[in-house]
Motif scaffolding. Sequence first.
Motif, PDB file in Angstrom:
ATOM      1  N   ASP A   1       5.867  45.257 -51.279  1.00 14.15           N
ATOM      2  CA  ASP A   1       6.459  46.212 -52.213  1.00 14.15           C
ATOM      3  C   ASP A   1       7.068  45.433 -53.387  1.00 14.15           C
ATOM      4  O   ASP A   1       7.991  44.621 -53.202  1.00 14.15           O
ATOM      5  CB  ASP A   1       7.525  47.044 -51.496  1.00 14.15           C
ATOM      6  CG  ASP A   1       8.025  48.177 -52.354  1.00 14.15           C
ATOM      7  OD1 ASP A   1       7.547  48.335 -53.491  1.00 14.15           O
ATOM      8  OD2 ASP A   1       8.909  48.959 -51.843  1.00 14.15           O
ATOM      9  N   LYS A   2       6.503  45.639 -54.628  1.00 14.84           N
ATOM     10  CA  LYS A   2       7.001  44.971 -55.842  1.00 14.84           C
ATOM     11  C   LYS A   2       7.973  45.836 -56.612  1.00 14.84           C
ATOM     12  O   LYS A   2       8.439  45.461 -57.685  1.00 14.84           O
ATOM     13  CB  LYS A   2       5.805  44.630 -56.764  1.00 14.84           C
ATOM     14  CG  LYS A   2       4.731  43.776 -56.103  1.00 14.84           C
ATOM     15  CD  LYS A   2       5.282  42.426 -55.603  1.00 14.84           C
ATOM     16  CE  LYS A   2       4.170  41.568 -55.004  1.00 14.84           C
ATOM     17  NZ  LYS A   2       4.706  40.285 -54.500  1.00 14.84           N
ATOM     18  N   GLY A   3       8.196  47.042 -55.986  1.00 14.77           N
ATOM     19  CA  GLY A   3       9.111  47.929 -56.675  1.00 14.77           C
ATOM     20  C   GLY A   3       8.450  48.762 -57.730  1.00 14.77           C
ATOM     21  O   GLY A   3       9.121  49.452 -58.498  1.00 14.77           O
ATOM     22  N   ASP A   4       7.130  48.728 -57.821  1.00 16.95           N
ATOM     23  CA  ASP A   4       6.425  49.521 -58.823  1.00 16.95           C
ATOM     24  C   ASP A   4       5.917  50.837 -58.275  1.00 16.95           C
ATOM     25  O   ASP A   4       5.164  51.555 -58.918  1.00 16.95           O
ATOM     26  CB  ASP A   4       5.254  48.714 -59.395  1.00 16.95           C
ATOM     27  CG  ASP A   4       4.297  48.235 -58.296  1.00 16.95           C
ATOM     28  OD1 ASP A   4       4.583  48.520 -57.095  1.00 16.95           O
ATOM     29  OD2 ASP A   4       3.278  47.608 -58.606  1.00 16.95           O
ATOM     30  N   GLY A   5       6.252  51.162 -57.066  1.00 14.58           N
ATOM     31  CA  GLY A   5       5.847  52.436 -56.470  1.00 14.58           C
ATOM     32  C   GLY A   5       4.460  52.440 -55.928  1.00 14.58           C
ATOM     33  O   GLY A   5       3.934  53.509 -55.578  1.00 14.58           O
ATOM     34  N   SER A   6       3.843  51.317 -55.829  1.00 15.25           N
ATOM     35  CA  SER A   6       2.480  51.297 -55.303  1.00 15.25           C
ATOM     36  C   SER A   6       2.434  51.301 -53.776  1.00 15.25           C
ATOM     37  O   SER A   6       1.374  51.507 -53.184  1.00 15.25           O
ATOM     38  CB  SER A   6       1.744  50.056 -55.848  1.00 15.25           C
ATOM     39  OG  SER A   6       2.409  48.859 -55.425  1.00 15.25           O
ATOM     40  N   VAL A   7       3.583  51.074 -53.176  1.00 13.71           N
ATOM     41  CA  VAL A   7       3.635  51.052 -51.694  1.00 13.71           C
ATOM     42  C   VAL A   7       4.209  52.398 -51.206  1.00 13.71           C
ATOM     43  O   VAL A   7       5.224  52.887 -51.728  1.00 13.71           O
ATOM     44  CB  VAL A   7       4.486  49.892 -51.191  1.00 13.71           C
ATOM     45  CG1 VAL A   7       4.562  49.930 -49.668  1.00 13.71           C
ATOM     46  CG2 VAL A   7       3.903  48.561 -51.664  1.00 13.71           C
ATOM     47  N   LYS A   8       3.532  52.919 -50.246  1.00 14.79           N
ATOM     48  CA  LYS A   8       3.970  54.209 -49.648  1.00 14.79           C
ATOM     49  C   LYS A   8       4.335  53.970 -48.174  1.00 14.79           C
ATOM     50  O   LYS A   8       3.576  53.377 -47.433  1.00 14.79           O
ATOM     51  CB  LYS A   8       2.851  55.250 -49.732  1.00 14.79           C
ATOM     52  CG  LYS A   8       3.246  56.600 -49.170  1.00 14.79           C
ATOM     53  CD  LYS A   8       2.100  57.594 -49.310  1.00 14.79           C
ATOM     54  CE  LYS A   8       2.468  58.941 -48.774  1.00 14.79           C
ATOM     55  NZ  LYS A   8       1.348  59.906 -48.888  1.00 14.79           N
ATOM     56  N   TYR A   9       5.511  54.507 -47.803  1.00 16.07           N
ATOM     57  CA  TYR A   9       6.011  54.322 -46.434  1.00 16.07           C
ATOM     58  C   TYR A   9       5.773  55.622 -45.629  1.00 16.07           C
ATOM     59  O   TYR A   9       6.058  56.726 -46.105  1.00 16.07           O
ATOM     60  CB  TYR A   9       7.497  53.988 -46.435  1.00 16.07           C
ATOM     61  CG  TYR A   9       7.789  52.664 -47.106  1.00 16.07           C
ATOM     62  CD1 TYR A   9       7.678  51.478 -46.378  1.00 16.07           C
ATOM     63  CD2 TYR A   9       8.159  52.604 -48.458  1.00 16.07           C
ATOM     64  CE1 TYR A   9       7.940  50.254 -47.007  1.00 16.07           C
ATOM     65  CE2 TYR A   9       8.414  51.391 -49.077  1.00 16.07           C
ATOM     66  CZ  TYR A   9       8.307  50.216 -48.338  1.00 16.07           C
ATOM     67  OH  TYR A   9       8.567  49.029 -48.942  1.00 16.07           O
ATOM     68  N   ILE A  10       5.275  55.402 -44.437  1.00 16.99           N
ATOM     69  CA  ILE A  10       4.969  56.554 -43.546  1.00 16.99           C
ATOM     70  C   ILE A  10       5.730  56.363 -42.242  1.00 16.99           C
ATOM     71  O   ILE A  10       5.734  55.262 -41.673  1.00 16.99           O
ATOM     72  CB  ILE A  10       3.465  56.657 -43.269  1.00 16.99           C
ATOM     73  CG1 ILE A  10       2.691  56.876 -44.576  1.00 16.99           C
ATOM     74  CG2 ILE A  10       3.178  57.784 -42.294  1.00 16.99           C
ATOM     75  CD1 ILE A  10       1.188  56.849 -44.394  1.00 16.99           C
ATOM     76  N   LEU A  11       6.358  57.503 -41.750  1.00 17.67           N
ATOM     77  CA  LEU A  11       7.125  57.481 -40.483  1.00 17.67           C
ATOM     78  C   LEU A  11       6.538  58.537 -39.536  1.00 17.67           C
ATOM     79  O   LEU A  11       6.406  59.698 -39.905  1.00 17.67           O
ATOM     80  CB  LEU A  11       8.605  57.777 -40.747  1.00 17.67           C
ATOM     81  CG  LEU A  11       9.532  57.734 -39.523  1.00 17.67           C
ATOM     82  CD1 LEU A  11       9.615  56.290 -38.996  1.00 17.67           C
ATOM     83  CD2 LEU A  11      10.929  58.228 -39.904  1.00 17.67           C
ATOM     84  N   THR A  12       6.176  58.133 -38.336  1.00 20.78           N
ATOM     85  CA  THR A  12       5.637  59.056 -37.314  1.00 20.78           C
ATOM     86  C   THR A  12       6.368  58.806 -35.995  1.00 20.78           C
ATOM     87  O   THR A  12       7.070  57.816 -35.833  1.00 20.78           O
ATOM     88  CB  THR A  12       4.133  58.829 -37.117  1.00 20.78           C
ATOM     89  OG1 THR A  12       3.914  57.481 -36.693  1.00 20.78           O
ATOM     90  CG2 THR A  12       3.358  59.090 -38.409  1.00 20.78           C
ATOM     91  N   GLY A  13       6.147  59.716 -35.078  1.00 21.86           N
ATOM     92  CA  GLY A  13       6.752  59.582 -33.752  1.00 21.86           C
ATOM     93  C   GLY A  13       7.700  60.734 -33.448  1.00 21.86           C
ATOM     94  O   GLY A  13       7.691  61.782 -34.104  1.00 21.86           O
ATOM     95  N   GLU A  14       8.533  60.571 -32.430  1.00 22.67           N
ATOM     96  CA  GLU A  14       9.433  61.631 -31.952  1.00 22.67           C
ATOM     97  C   GLU A  14      10.491  61.939 -33.009  1.00 22.67           C
ATOM     98  O   GLU A  14      11.217  61.047 -33.446  1.00 22.67           O
ATOM     99  CB  GLU A  14      10.118  61.222 -30.649  1.00 22.67           C
ATOM    100  CG  GLU A  14       9.167  61.042 -29.485  1.00 22.67           C
ATOM    101  CD  GLU A  14       9.871  60.584 -28.231  1.00 22.67           C
ATOM    102  OE1 GLU A  14       9.338  60.825 -27.131  1.00 22.67           O
ATOM    103  OE2 GLU A  14      10.970  59.998 -28.326  1.00 22.67           O
ATOM    104  N   GLY A  15      10.555  63.168 -33.417  1.00 27.74           N
ATOM    105  CA  GLY A  15      11.560  63.602 -34.383  1.00 27.74           C
ATOM    106  C   GLY A  15      11.212  63.299 -35.802  1.00 27.74           C
ATOM    107  O   GLY A  15      12.005  63.624 -36.710  1.00 27.74           O
ATOM    108  N   ALA A  16      10.036  62.668 -36.066  1.00 33.44           N
ATOM    109  CA  ALA A  16       9.665  62.352 -37.445  1.00 33.44           C
ATOM    110  C   ALA A  16       9.358  63.639 -38.179  1.00 33.44           C
ATOM    111  O   ALA A  16       8.593  64.476 -37.702  1.00 33.44           O
ATOM    112  CB  ALA A  16       8.469  61.414 -37.468  1.00 33.44           C
ATOM    113  N   GLY A  17       9.950  63.774 -39.353  1.00 32.17           N
ATOM    114  CA  GLY A  17       9.738  64.958 -40.167  1.00 32.17           C
ATOM    115  C   GLY A  17      10.703  66.076 -39.857  1.00 32.17           C
ATOM    116  O   GLY A  17      10.844  67.002 -40.655  1.00 32.17           O
TER     117      GLY A  17
END
Length: 768
Positions: free
Chosen positions: A60-76
């Motif tokens: 992540d260079k801070g330019d917004g090109s990296v996207k973080y994804i969270l899955t599992g119990e209680g995600a979302g």
Amino acid sequence: MCELLKSSACGLKISRCREPPASDPCPTLQKKAKTPQGLCQSALEENSFSTPNMLHSNSDKGDGSVKYILTGEGAGTIFIIDDTTGDIHSTKSLDREQKTHYVLHAQAIDRRTNKPLEPESEFIIKVQDINDNAPKFTDGPYIVTVPEMSEMGTSVLQVTATDADDPTYGNSARVVYSILQGQPYFSVDPKTGVIRTALHNMDREAREHYSVVVQAKDMAGQVGGLSGSTTVNITLTDVNDNPPRFPQKHYQLYVPESAQVGSAVGKIKANDADAGSNADMKYTIINGDGSGMFSISTDKETREGIISLKKPLNYEKKKSYTLNIEGANTHLDFRFSHLGPFKDVTMLKIIVGDVDEPPLFSMPSYVMEVYENAKIGTVVGTVAAQDPDSTNSLVRYFIDHNTEEDRYFIIDANTGTIKTAKIFDREETPWYNITVAASEIDNLGLLSHVPVDIRILDVNDNPPELAREYDVVVCENAKPGQVIQTVSATDKDNSANGPRFHYSLDEGLSLNPNFTLRNNEDNTASILTRRRRFSRTTQDVYYLPILISDSGIPSLSSSSTLTIRVCACERDGRVRTCHAEAFLSSAGLSTGALIAILLCVIILLAIVVLFITLRRSKKEPLIISEEDVRENVVTYDDEGGGEEDTEAFDITALRNPSAAEELKYRRDVRPDVMHTPRHQPSSSLNSIDVHEFIKQRLAEADLDPSVPPYDSIQTYAYEGHRSEAGSISSLDSVTTHSDQDYNYLGDWGPEFKKLAELYGEIESERTT
């Protein structure tokens, strides 16, 4: 390589994982434990919300090109992630008691190509416990009992509280017990929750119910810990630790002397502070001059002593009595015998009250005697009664006339002397029972009664007589001195005027040459023969007068006659036949045959009488019903004298109305008025027409007062004049020949077959 990001605001600890070296998957991770397969653990306190926490990738260079994804119990839902910055937030508070940990997966991908920049990392969020649950008593409130007078420290009940917090983490689930209410009577163990008595000899009679409030507090009772409480209701049960006590040491009771024996005259009660069977007691009279006059019993329901009268009271003889009454427990507890004795005594003084009593007879009952046949007015006996009161009033006597027997005697109202009012017969009624009443002259409503039994004494007024009718038989082949009968006698008088009986032959008669009598001295006598051989043909019956005397004074006697029949007997003395049956036997007929013949004769006579009665009572009906269409055949038994017999019947009455010159009365009705026959000249009768003749007879019938009111048939012996067919009388048939052809009778059917044959024979005879 993993890093730990910590939120200073609420202590959220989430690990950010980078590519770790092979030696340590999370070299810089502040963790509680390592998990297999390179997993990392983080902790999040329950009941807290997170401020932004960051997942950061080296790409992540801070330019917004990296996207973080969270899955599992209680995600979302419970946990959300900012896909640009990698900040993770919790959206709601967490409860460890519902879920202790969550397993999540995080990954950084290229926003343009959606290709992963780093491998997916898995981490566990463990919810740390905080003290958010207070202890609870699941079974309260409690109800329990403990005996009174129990020793201090006696166990009453153990209570238990539960805490839902994690017992392995801190002191959140460590509970201690204490009493908020109920001291100093009870105590509780802080660790076990056992409630015990805290005082010696707790008395139920002083206080029976206690309400104890027990508290359970977590955090080992420290300040800030949570607490819960419950109520324990404790009741002291009774033991027999209190003896009975009479409220007073002296009692006084008033009892009228008219009190009935067996009735309750008073009550007394001792108090016992105990309850149930521990308060049961029994009352007894232990001494006193009234113990023989009174008794006491215990009412189990009310625990009272019931005082009853055993004997009649008499104010004039004794005016007061003293009783010592004891009340004692029946169920003793020897543990508390030192608190006794468990009984108490009181004194009861009974005062007898004076009342106006009825006269008192000198005896409870009287038995008197009088001879039968005594004259009216004979003295039977005397009853005596006296006023028991101090006034000693005069007494008046009379007989209760409730039954007919009471009218057979009279009593002197002043002296009580009983006399006869009729003449008695002991053999009819040997005993009489009457009731005599006595009252004071100045108080006639106050009565007393006494039974009087009067026995009628016997006098010798009945002579003896034979006990029954004897059928005495003497055999033709009897020998001298042979006993043919033993007789006995009865006497209506009693044994003093009856037996012994003396038997003898009537002395007024000459010596009996056939029979004699022997007195057996046992109230019987034997009849003996004096000679041998008796003959039925000579004399079949003998009469023997017997004189019987009793032993009364004076002696009475009676004479009875025995009838002795002479019979033919077998050699062993059995009677074969007597004279009445002997004659029948000579004719060869037995008694049964004679009875059968006699019955047959009676039956025949009855049949003959019945037949004659029926024939006499049989009458022909006066009027034949119109519905009765049967033809009647009248049969005459008299053949007549032929043509020459001109006197047998006057046929002129059938040929000429002159035969009806006199009024003919009906045979079925007796006329009340006899009419004088009307005579008409013979010439007018000869010339009268049949129609006129019938009208004349009709008018006579209408005017006849002897005619019944109903319609009837009048029969006239007139055939009429100038009949073209001639006479139909059979008297002329022998001289007149008919030319009529009777062959048509054969066509009338089988009913007229016999008639057709008969007239056919007549025609054939005429032809011949």
